[in-house]
Design a protein around this motif. Structure first.
Motif, PDB file in Angstrom:
ATOM      1  N   ARG A   1       0.835  -1.216   0.000  1.00  0.00           N
ATOM      2  CA  ARG A   1       0.000   0.000   0.000  1.00  0.00           C
ATOM      3  C   ARG A   1       0.860   1.253   0.000  1.00  0.00           C
ATOM      4  NH1 ARG A   1      -4.944   1.410   4.210  1.00  0.00           N
ATOM      5  NH2 ARG A   1      -5.481   3.432   3.313  1.00  0.00           N
ATOM      6  N   ARG A   2       1.965   1.252   0.749  1.00  0.00           N
ATOM      7  CA  ARG A   2       2.833   2.427   0.779  1.00  0.00           C
ATOM      8  C   ARG A   2       3.355   2.757  -0.612  1.00  0.00           C
ATOM      9  NH1 ARG A   2       8.359   2.961   0.967  1.00  0.00           N
ATOM     10  NH2 ARG A   2       9.120   4.980   1.733  1.00  0.00           N
ATOM     11  N   VAL A   3       3.724   1.744  -1.365  1.00  0.00           N
ATOM     12  CA  VAL A   3       4.238   1.977  -2.713  1.00  0.00           C
ATOM     13  C   VAL A   3       3.126   2.484  -3.631  1.00  0.00           C
ATOM     14  CG1 VAL A   3       5.381   0.901  -4.688  1.00  0.00           C
ATOM     15  CG2 VAL A   3       6.003   0.218  -2.370  1.00  0.00           C
ATOM     16  N   GLN A   4       1.910   1.984  -3.439  1.00  0.00           N
ATOM     17  CA  GLN A   4       0.782   2.483  -4.214  1.00  0.00           C
ATOM     18  C   GLN A   4       0.559   3.969  -3.939  1.00  0.00           C
ATOM     19  OE1 GLN A   4      -2.784   0.136  -3.970  1.00  0.00           O
ATOM     20  NE2 GLN A   4      -1.665  -1.778  -3.805  1.00  0.00           N
ATOM     21  N   ASP A   5       0.658   4.362  -2.664  1.00  0.00           N
ATOM     22  CA  ASP A   5       0.490   5.764  -2.317  1.00  0.00           C
ATOM     23  C   ASP A   5       1.601   6.615  -2.933  1.00  0.00           C
ATOM     24  OD1 ASP A   5      -1.751   5.122  -0.858  1.00  0.00           O
ATOM     25  OD2 ASP A   5      -0.698   4.999   1.062  1.00  0.00           O
ATOM     26  N   LEU A   6       2.820   6.103  -2.928  1.00  0.00           N
ATOM     27  CA  LEU A   6       3.926   6.827  -3.562  1.00  0.00           C
ATOM     28  C   LEU A   6       3.674   6.992  -5.054  1.00  0.00           C
ATOM     29  CD1 LEU A   6       7.044   5.194  -1.852  1.00  0.00           C
ATOM     30  CD2 LEU A   6       6.156   7.500  -1.479  1.00  0.00           C
ATOM     31  N   ARG A   7       3.175   5.950  -5.666  1.00  0.00           N
ATOM     32  CA  ARG A   7       2.869   6.015  -7.095  1.00  0.00           C
ATOM     33  C   ARG A   7       1.850   7.102  -7.391  1.00  0.00           C
ATOM     34  NH1 ARG A   7      -2.053   4.849 -10.251  1.00  0.00           N
ATOM     35  NH2 ARG A   7      -1.357   4.267 -12.342  1.00  0.00           N
ATOM     36  N   ASN A   8       0.817   7.199  -6.564  1.00  0.00           N
ATOM     37  CA  ASN A   8      -0.211   8.219  -6.782  1.00  0.00           C
ATOM     38  C   ASN A   8       0.344   9.619  -6.581  1.00  0.00           C
ATOM     39  OD1 ASN A   8      -2.180   6.274  -7.323  1.00  0.00           O
ATOM     40  ND2 ASN A   8      -2.771   6.091  -5.177  1.00  0.00           N
ATOM     41  N   GLN A   9       1.170   9.814  -5.550  1.00  0.00           N
ATOM     42  CA  GLN A   9       1.768  11.133  -5.314  1.00  0.00           C
ATOM     43  C   GLN A   9       2.669  11.539  -6.478  1.00  0.00           C
ATOM     44  OE1 GLN A   9       3.248  12.034  -1.235  1.00  0.00           O
ATOM     45  NE2 GLN A   9       2.625   9.941  -0.748  1.00  0.00           N
ATOM     46  N   VAL A  10       3.475  10.605  -6.951  1.00  0.00           N
ATOM     47  CA  VAL A  10       4.386  10.907  -8.056  1.00  0.00           C
ATOM     48  C   VAL A  10       3.607  11.204  -9.331  1.00  0.00           C
ATOM     49  CG1 VAL A  10       6.163   9.919  -9.555  1.00  0.00           C
ATOM     50  CG2 VAL A  10       6.307   9.600  -7.068  1.00  0.00           C
ATOM     51  N   ARG A  11       2.576  10.409  -9.583  1.00  0.00           N
ATOM     52  CA  ARG A  11       1.782  10.605 -10.805  1.00  0.00           C
ATOM     53  C   ARG A  11       1.122  11.981 -10.817  1.00  0.00           C
ATOM     54  NH1 ARG A  11      -3.531   9.958 -11.872  1.00  0.00           N
ATOM     55  NH2 ARG A  11      -3.882   9.094  -9.778  1.00  0.00           N
ATOM     56  N   LEU A  12       0.505  12.376  -9.703  1.00  0.00           N
ATOM     57  CA  LEU A  12      -0.151  13.676  -9.633  1.00  0.00           C
ATOM     58  C   LEU A  12       0.857  14.818  -9.732  1.00  0.00           C
ATOM     59  CD1 LEU A  12      -2.781  12.957  -6.817  1.00  0.00           C
ATOM     60  CD2 LEU A  12      -3.189  13.141  -9.283  1.00  0.00           C
ATOM     61  N   SER A  13       2.010  14.655  -9.101  1.00  0.00           N
ATOM     62  CA  SER A  13       3.034  15.693  -9.160  1.00  0.00           C
ATOM     63  C   SER A  13       3.567  15.849 -10.584  1.00  0.00           C
ATOM     64  CB  SER A  13       4.183  15.357  -8.199  1.00  0.00           C
ATOM     65  OG  SER A  13       5.227  16.300  -8.317  1.00  0.00           O
ATOM     66  N   GLN A  14       3.824  14.738 -11.258  1.00  0.00           N
ATOM     67  CA  GLN A  14       4.302  14.812 -12.639  1.00  0.00           C
ATOM     68  C   GLN A  14       3.285  15.515 -13.536  1.00  0.00           C
ATOM     69  OE1 GLN A  14       5.143  10.669 -13.502  1.00  0.00           O
ATOM     70  NE2 GLN A  14       7.327  10.996 -13.253  1.00  0.00           N
ATOM     71  N   ARG A  15       2.012  15.206 -13.316  1.00  0.00           N
ATOM     72  CA  ARG A  15       0.971  15.842 -14.119  1.00  0.00           C
ATOM     73  C   ARG A  15       0.930  17.343 -13.879  1.00  0.00           C
ATOM     74  NH1 ARG A  15      -5.038  14.694 -12.427  1.00  0.00           N
ATOM     75  NH2 ARG A  15      -4.309  16.173 -10.851  1.00  0.00           N
ATOM     76  N   ASP A  16       0.993  17.749 -12.611  1.00  0.00           N
ATOM     77  CA  ASP A  16       0.926  19.173 -12.291  1.00  0.00           C
ATOM     78  C   ASP A  16       2.162  19.921 -12.796  1.00  0.00           C
ATOM     79  OD1 ASP A  16      -1.480  18.678 -11.066  1.00  0.00           O
ATOM     80  OD2 ASP A  16      -0.650  18.588  -9.026  1.00  0.00           O
ATOM     81  N   LEU A  17       3.326  19.324 -12.618  1.00  0.00           N
ATOM     82  CA  LEU A  17       4.557  19.988 -13.040  1.00  0.00           C
ATOM     83  C   LEU A  17       4.623  20.130 -14.557  1.00  0.00           C
ATOM     84  CD1 LEU A  17       7.158  18.279 -10.661  1.00  0.00           C
ATOM     85  CD2 LEU A  17       6.336  20.637 -10.548  1.00  0.00           C
ATOM     86  N   SER A  18       4.154  19.133 -15.273  1.00  0.00           N
ATOM     87  CA  SER A  18       4.220  19.179 -16.734  1.00  0.00           C
ATOM     88  C   SER A  18       3.235  20.171 -17.338  1.00  0.00           C
ATOM     89  CB  SER A  18       3.967  17.787 -17.316  1.00  0.00           C
ATOM     90  OG  SER A  18       2.663  17.326 -16.976  1.00  0.00           O
ATOM     91  N   GLN A  19       2.225  20.599 -16.563  1.00  0.00           N
ATOM     92  CA  GLN A  19       1.217  21.535 -17.066  1.00  0.00           C
ATOM     93  C   GLN A  19       1.560  22.991 -16.762  1.00  0.00           C
ATOM     94  OE1 GLN A  19      -2.447  20.165 -15.322  1.00  0.00           O
ATOM     95  NE2 GLN A  19      -2.698  18.476 -16.798  1.00  0.00           N
ATOM     96  N   ARG A  20       2.630  23.223 -16.059  1.00  0.00           N
ATOM     97  CA  ARG A  20       3.018  24.596 -15.750  1.00  0.00           C
ATOM     98  C   ARG A  20       3.622  25.270 -16.979  1.00  0.00           C
ATOM     99  NH1 ARG A  20       5.788  23.749  -9.729  1.00  0.00           N
ATOM    100  NH2 ARG A  20       3.862  22.987  -8.707  1.00  0.00           N
ATOM    101  N   PRO A  21       3.490  26.589 -17.116  1.00  0.00           N
ATOM    102  CA  PRO A  21       4.046  27.294 -18.282  1.00  0.00           C
ATOM    103  C   PRO A  21       5.551  27.068 -18.408  1.00  0.00           C
ATOM    104  CG  PRO A  21       2.558  28.708 -17.028  1.00  0.00           C
ATOM    105  CD  PRO A  21       2.758  27.483 -16.199  1.00  0.00           C
ATOM    106  N   GLY A  22       5.965  26.750 -19.629  1.00  0.00           N
ATOM    107  CA  GLY A  22       7.374  26.517 -19.893  1.00  0.00           C
ATOM    108  C   GLY A  22       7.932  25.274 -19.232  1.00  0.00           C
ATOM    109  N   ALA A  23       7.053  24.347 -18.871  1.00  0.00           N
ATOM    110  CA  ALA A  23       7.489  23.149 -18.142  1.00  0.00           C
ATOM    111  C   ALA A  23       8.215  22.183 -19.067  1.00  0.00           C
ATOM    112  CB  ALA A  23       6.293  22.459 -17.501  1.00  0.00           C
ATOM    113  N   HIS A  24       9.100  21.397 -18.476  1.00  0.00           N
ATOM    114  CA  HIS A  24       9.781  20.315 -19.170  1.00  0.00           C
ATOM    115  C   HIS A  24       9.368  19.003 -18.507  1.00  0.00           C
ATOM    116  CE1 HIS A  24      12.269  21.485 -15.712  1.00  0.00           C
ATOM    117  NE2 HIS A  24      12.596  20.205 -15.632  1.00  0.00           N
TER     118      HIS A  24
END
Length: 264
Positions: A116-139
């Motif tokens: 379960r801990r790894v599943q939670d890490l996966r969800n946090q990473v997935r949401l963070s990657q999505r948010d970071l990639s949508q920022r202006p000028g994001a890589h």
């Protein structure tokens, strides 16, 4: 109890009659009347459960399945709710139904089971990657970018990224990334080498073969490597066919006996 009291649980005017229905339900003894009352309460709150299920759509699960899971959570909420505590039913039901939906995704939708801990890490990473990639000028976010955004260590970020590949497995008929075409994953899977046992057996008898007298080694060679008959071997060595047969049997038994402890 009038059914109209349970028809619209989300409206303010019907909140009090619904609370009264729960108090009546808790006071009824087991029997047909209680089952009927329970069914009406569940039916009245099903729209709320279905709306909660829609929050989890587009995650790879059929909507009908999500509604069924939400309905199961609602049944649990109805059976466990205590109206004497003074809280509104939705205050108790919403976390119960939502928890049942999250548990469904955690326990039943992963192709490869991970903690379960790894599943939670996966969800946090997935949401963070999505948010970071949508920022202006994001890589493309790096593990260090995700770590800075989530407060996780880079080790945990890498663990969450690895878990992304465990949610759904590739079909064995799929082509690997970068494949030239025509080769599926199933075609590239290894299989049991049937010659392996033969190699082990040959290696196990080698010491015994070296200790055999020259005549017995010659008989074995002519019989099993030159495919000569026992009669032909006897004529070549000046022995009878029966004598060749006895020597073959005795030699094979000796080799087998000497090789067994070494093979084990």
């Amino acid at each position: 109890m009038p059914t109209s009291h349970l028809s619209e649980p989300d409206s303010d005017q019907d909140a009090l009659p619904t609370d009264r229905a729960f108090r009546e339900l808790s006071a009824l003894p087991a029997g047909p009347e209680r089952r009927s009352c329970r069914s009406r309460v569940i039916d009245a709150w099903l729209p709320m459960a279905y709306r909660l299920a829609t929050r989890f759509r587009n995650r790879g699960e059929p909507m009908d399945d999500l509604r069924q899971v939400a309905a199961m959570g609602l049944v649990k909420a109805v059976d466990r709710f205590d109206p004497t505590r003074g809280k509104a039913f939705e205050t108790y039901a919403i976390p119960t139904v939502t928890g049942e939906l999250k548990r469904h995704f955690r326990d039943h939708t992963w192709d490869v089971h991970v903690p379960r801990r790894v599943q939670d890490l996966r969800n946090q990473v997935r949401l963070s990657q999505r948010d970071l990639s949508q920022r202006p000028g994001a890589h493309v976010p790096t593990p260090s970018d995700v770590a800075a955004d989530t407060g996780l260590s880079e080790e945990d970020v890498n663990l969450g990224m690895q878990a992304m590949g465990s949610y759904s497995a590739y079909s064995l008929d799929a082509e690997p990334a970068g494949a030239d075409g025509g080769t599926s994953l199933a075609d590239r899977l290894g299989s049991r080498d049937r010659a392996l046992e033969t190699v082990l057996e040959r290696e196990s008898v080698k010491p015994g073969l070296r200790e055999l007298p020259e005549r017995e080694r010659t008989i074995l060679y002519l019989r099993y490597f030159r495919d000569m008959s026992q009669t032909s071997i006897g004529q070549r060595l000046g022995l009878s066919q029966m004598h060749v047969s006895r020597l073959l049997r005795r030699t094979c038994e000796r080799l087998r006996t000497d090789a067994l402890p070494k093979a084990a």
